[in-house]
Design an enzyme around this catalytic site. Structure first.
Site, mmCIF file in Angstrom:
data_model
loop_
_atom_site.group_PDB
_atom_site.id
_atom_site.type_symbol
_atom_site.label_atom_id
_atom_site.label_comp_id
_atom_site.label_asym_id
_atom_site.label_seq_id
_atom_site.Cartn_x
_atom_site.Cartn_y
_atom_site.Cartn_z
ATOM 1 N N HIS A 1 0.687 -1.129 -0.060
ATOM 2 C CA HIS A 1 0.117 0.117 0.016
ATOM 3 C C HIS A 1 1.038 1.438 0.207
ATOM 4 C CE1 HIS A 1 -3.052 2.832 1.164
ATOM 5 N NE2 HIS A 1 -3.817 2.144 0.707
ATOM 6 N N ASP B 1 -7.698 -5.519 -0.008
ATOM 7 C CA ASP B 1 -8.517 -6.370 -0.948
ATOM 8 C C ASP B 1 -7.947 -7.916 -0.825
ATOM 9 O OD1 ASP B 1 -9.568 -4.227 -2.569
ATOM 10 O OD2 ASP B 1 -7.784 -3.617 -3.040
HETATM 11 N N1 ACO Z 1 4.468 -7.510 -4.767
HETATM 12 C C1 ACO Z 1 5.719 -7.583 -5.043
HETATM 13 N N2 ACO Z 1 6.401 -6.219 -4.743
HETATM 14 C C2 ACO Z 1 5.808 -5.137 -4.392
HETATM 15 C C3 ACO Z 1 4.351 -5.162 -4.259
HETATM 16 C C4 ACO Z 1 3.601 -6.337 -4.480
HETATM 17 N N3 ACO Z 1 2.455 -6.668 -4.429
HETATM 18 N N4 ACO Z 1 3.948 -4.058 -4.049
HETATM 19 C C5 ACO Z 1 5.016 -3.001 -3.916
HETATM 20 N N5 ACO Z 1 6.185 -3.980 -4.194
HETATM 21 C C6 ACO Z 1 7.584 -3.555 -4.380
HETATM 22 C C7 ACO Z 1 7.806 -2.850 -5.686
HETATM 23 O O1 ACO Z 1 8.415 -3.854 -6.784
HETATM 24 C C8 ACO Z 1 8.916 -2.116 -5.226
HETATM 25 O O2 ACO Z 1 10.268 -2.677 -5.144
HETATM 26 P P1 ACO Z 1 11.815 -2.040 -5.505
HETATM 27 O O3 ACO Z 1 11.421 -0.692 -4.581
HETATM 28 O O4 ACO Z 1 12.567 -3.074 -4.884
HETATM 29 O O5 ACO Z 1 11.785 -1.469 -6.750
HETATM 30 C C9 ACO Z 1 8.604 -1.539 -3.978
HETATM 31 O O6 ACO Z 1 7.659 -2.696 -3.310
HETATM 32 C C10 ACO Z 1 7.622 -0.061 -3.927
HETATM 33 O O7 ACO Z 1 6.808 -0.256 -4.730
HETATM 34 P P2 ACO Z 1 6.015 0.943 -5.319
HETATM 35 O O8 ACO Z 1 5.158 0.626 -6.623
HETATM 36 O O9 ACO Z 1 6.899 1.984 -5.539
HETATM 37 O O10 ACO Z 1 4.960 1.250 -4.425
HETATM 38 P P3 ACO Z 1 3.559 2.171 -4.325
HETATM 39 O O11 ACO Z 1 3.520 2.718 -2.964
HETATM 40 O O12 ACO Z 1 3.848 2.871 -5.466
HETATM 41 O O13 ACO Z 1 2.609 0.985 -4.618
HETATM 42 C C11 ACO Z 1 0.645 -0.371 -4.601
HETATM 43 C C12 ACO Z 1 1.511 0.497 -3.848
HETATM 44 C C13 ACO Z 1 0.426 -0.051 -6.120
HETATM 45 C C14 ACO Z 1 -0.665 -0.621 -3.919
HETATM 46 C C15 ACO Z 1 1.647 -1.862 -4.789
HETATM 47 O O14 ACO Z 1 1.966 -2.155 -3.408
HETATM 48 C C16 ACO Z 1 1.069 -2.669 -5.700
HETATM 49 O O15 ACO Z 1 1.109 -2.868 -6.921
HETATM 50 N N6 ACO Z 1 0.358 -3.707 -4.779
HETATM 51 C C17 ACO Z 1 -0.467 -4.953 -5.371
HETATM 52 C C18 ACO Z 1 -1.801 -4.268 -6.181
HETATM 53 C C19 ACO Z 1 -2.775 -4.117 -4.855
HETATM 54 O O16 ACO Z 1 -2.840 -5.101 -4.050
HETATM 55 N N7 ACO Z 1 -3.416 -3.018 -5.044
HETATM 56 C C20 ACO Z 1 -4.427 -2.480 -3.913
HETATM 57 C C21 ACO Z 1 -3.962 -1.670 -3.105
HETATM 58 S S1 ACO Z 1 -5.509 -1.115 -1.891
HETATM 59 C C22 ACO Z 1 -6.486 -0.304 -2.689
HETATM 60 O O17 ACO Z 1 -5.915 0.603 -3.604
HETATM 61 C C23 ACO Z 1 -7.625 -0.339 -2.472
#
Ligand code: ACO
Length: 427
Positions: free
Chosen positions: A305, A362
Site C-alpha cells: 500500500h 483487498d
Molecule cells: N508484490 C511485490 N512487490 C511489491 C508489491 C507487491 N504487491 N507492492 C510493492 N512492491 C515492491 C515494488 O516492486 C517496489 O520494489 P523496489 O523498491 O525493490 O523496486 C517497492 O515494493 C515499492 O513499490 P511501489 O510500486 O513504488 O510502491 P507504491 O507505493 O507505488 O505501490 C501499490 C503501492 C500500487 C498498492 C503496490 O503495493 C501494488 O502494486 N500492490 C499490488 C496491487 C494491490 O494490491 N493494490 C491494492 C492497493 S489497496 C487499494 O487501492 C484499495
C-alpha cells in the site's frame, strides 16, 4: 510562532511556511515557491504531495490507523451501519435517530432508475466489465437528472442518497441484465444492505431468504470501503470536479480510476491469482518468487500500500469477518486456505518484510464477497458502491472551499528543442 522551512538555492535563501494538521502531520507549503524562485517541485506519483487540507478521514500509515471524522474505523465496523457511516462522512456528525430514519427513507425513494436509462444496458456487449458499464451509466445520469447544487443539508442528503441508491440499483441491474434476468426494485421495509441482496438474489420462481449474517458482513465491507482520504480514485474525483464539471461526471471518473488492478480492481485480481495458484496444485512459492523477480511485472495482488507500511487496519477487520462468516455458514473456501498460507509465507520472507508489504483491504475481501454470493466480476463494483459517500464528501469539501482551484499540475519538458516543420517530401 509559525514554523518555517528554509530553502537555499545558490545564494538565495527563502522561507516556506509549515502547515500542521490536527494530528500533528506537517507539510511544507510551497505555494509561493514558483513565484519566489521560478522553480517547481517534482513528485511523480504524488507520494510526497498534499493536494488539500481535509477534515474527513485521518490515516497513519506507520501505525495502521484509520478514522472517519475522528471515529476509529474499528468502532464503526463494530457498531455502525453503512448508511449511518455514509451520513457521518458527508455531514461530519453521526445522525440523530430522526435524521437516520429520514436518510434511510430517501435511499429507498431514490432507488428507481429512469426507464430510458434502463434501456442502455441492453446495448452493451455481453462480456462488458461491470465497472465500465457503471462508469458510463453514472455519467449518463446527468442527462436524466438535474445538476446538483448541494448548498444545504437537505440537498446534500438527497444528492448522497440519489447516488448511493441509484448506483446500487444500477450495479445489480448490470449483473441481472447481463444474465438475461429481470430486475427487482428495493423494498421499503428492507435496509440498504438487505435490499442489495434482495435485488441480487431476486427470482420470480425461487424465493431466497436474506441471511442476517450476510447483511452484517456487507455493512462492515462497505463501512471499510467508505473513504480512504486522497487515494487514486478520490483524487480523480477531486481533479475532474475541479474543472466544475457536474458531480455525476466527477464520480464517473472516480469509478474509472478505481477499476485499475493496482487500486480497487485488486479485489478481483486477488481472487483470480488465488484461483491460478489452486489450478497449479496450490504451489505458492513460484508465485512469490515471480513477485520478487524485478524482471517480471507480476506483483502479489492484495499486498502493499502506498500509505500503510504496516498491516492495513481494514485488512485486519475483513479477515476476521471472513473467518466468522465462513464458520457461521459451516463452510470452507479452499481459496481462504491458500490465502492464509500465502500470508504466512510472505510474513517471514525478507523481501516482503524489507519492503513493508502486508495484506491490504483487498486481500481477504474477495473471499467474503464470494461467500455472499457476489460474482467475481462484480467485486470492484462492490467497492465502488462503498466508496460513494467518500467521493461525495471529498468532492463537497472542495466545492465548499471559497478558494477552490482548478487542479493543474506542471511538468519538466524533456522533449525536442524548437525545430521547423518539414513538408512531406523532405522527411
Ligand atoms: N508484490 C511485490 N512487490 C511489491 C508489491 C507487491 N504487491 N507492492 C510493492 N512492491 C515492491 C515494488 O516492486 C517496489 O520494489 P523496489 O523498491 O525493490 O523496486 C517497492 O515494493 C515499492 O513499490 P511501489 O510500486 O513504488 O510502491 P507504491 O507505493 O507505488 O505501490 C501499490 C503501492 C500500487 C498498492 C503496490 O503495493 C501494488 O502494486 N500492490 C499490488 C496491487 C494491490 O494490491 N493494490 C491494492 C492497493 S489497496 C487499494 O487501492 C484499495
Amino acid at each position: 510562532m509559525q514554523e518555517t522551512a528554509t530553502l537555499t538555492l545558490g545564494d538565495k535563501v527563502i522561507q516556506l511556511p509549515v502547515i500542521i494538521g490536527s494530528e500533528g502531520e506537517r507539510a511544507v507549503d510551497i505555494r509561493s515557491l514558483r513565484k519566489k524562485t521560478g522553480l517547481i517541485t517534482m513528485d511523480p506519483g504524488l507520494a510526497n504531495t498534499g493536494i488539500c487540507k481535509s477534515q474527513i478521514t485521518f490515516m497513519d500509515g506507520e501505525k495502521g490507523i484509520l478514522r472517519y471524522r475522528g471515529i476509529p474505523v474499528e468502532e464503526l465496523a463494530e457498531n455502525s451501519t453503512f448508511v449511518e457511516t455514509a451520513y457521518l462522512l458527508v455531514n461530519g456528525e453521526l445522525p440523530s435517530e430522526e435524521q437516520l430514519k429520514e436518510f434511510s427513507l430517501l435511499l429507498t425513494e431514490q432507488s428507481l432508475i429512469h426507464e430510458d436509462l434502463k434501456a442502455f444496458y441492453g446495448k452493451f456487449p455481453s462480456r462488458s466489465h461491470p465497472m465500465g458499464i457503471l462508469s458510463s451509466m453514472v455519467n449518463a445520469l446527468r442527462s436524466f437528472y438535474k445538476d446538483l447544487k448541494i448548498d444545504n443539508e437537505e440537498a446534500i442528503n438527497i444528492t448522497l442518497a440519489r447516488l448511493m441508491s441509484k448506483v446500487r440499483t444500477m450495479a445489480v441491474m448490470s449483473y441481472k441484465i447481463s444474465r438475461g434476468h429481470t430486475v427487482a426494485y428495493p423494498k421499503p421495509e428492507y435496509c440498504y444492505c438487505s435490499n442489495f441482496f434482495y435485488m441480487l438474489y431476486h427470482s420470480p420462481v425461487r424465493k431466497r431468504e436474506i441471511n442476517p449474517l450476510f447483511v452484517k458482513a456487507l455493512n462492515v465491507f462497505w463501512i471499510l470501503h467508505a473513504d480512504h482520504e486522497q487515494n487514486c480514485s478520490t483524487s480523480a474525483v477531486r481533479l475532474v470536479g475541479s474543472g466544475r464539471v457536474n458531480l455525476y461526471a466527477a464520480i464517473s471518473a472516480g469509478i474509472a480510476a478505481l477499476w485499475g488492478p493496482l487500486h480497487g480492481g485488486a479485489n478481483q485480481a486477488v481472487i483470480e491469482m488465488l484461483i491460478k495458484i489452486r489450478e497449479k496444485g496450490g504451489k505458492i512459492k513460484p508465485f512469490i518468487e515471480k513477485a520478487k523477480n524485478k524482471k517480471d511485472p507480476f506483483r502479489l495482488m492484495g499486498f502493499g500500500h502506498r500509505v500503510y507500511k504496516t498491516y492495513d487496519p481494514r485488512a485486519k477487520i475483513i479477515k476476521k469477518v471472513c473467518h466468522e462468516l465462513l464458520a457461521s455458514l459451516k463452510t470452507n473456501d479452499p481459496l481462504l486456505d491458500i490465502a492464509l498460507e500465502l500470508e504466512e509465507i510472505v510474513s517471514k520472507d525478507p523481501y516482503f518484510m524489507d519492503h513493508h508489504l502486508y495484506p491490504n483491504v483487498d486481500f481477504y475481501s474477495g473471499i467474503v464477497l464470494r461467500a455472499l454470493g457476489v460474482p467475481t466480476n462484480m467485486f470492484t463494483v462492490m467497492f465502488a458502491i462503498g466508496r460513494m459517500p467518500g467521493w461525495v464528501a471529498q468532492w463537497k469539501e472542495d466545492a465548499d472551499d471559497p478558494k477552490w482551484k482548478l487542479y493543474r499540475p506542471r511538468q519538466i519538458y524533456i522533449g525536442k528543442n524548437k525545430r521547423s516543420y518539414l513538408p512531406m517530401d523532405k522527411r
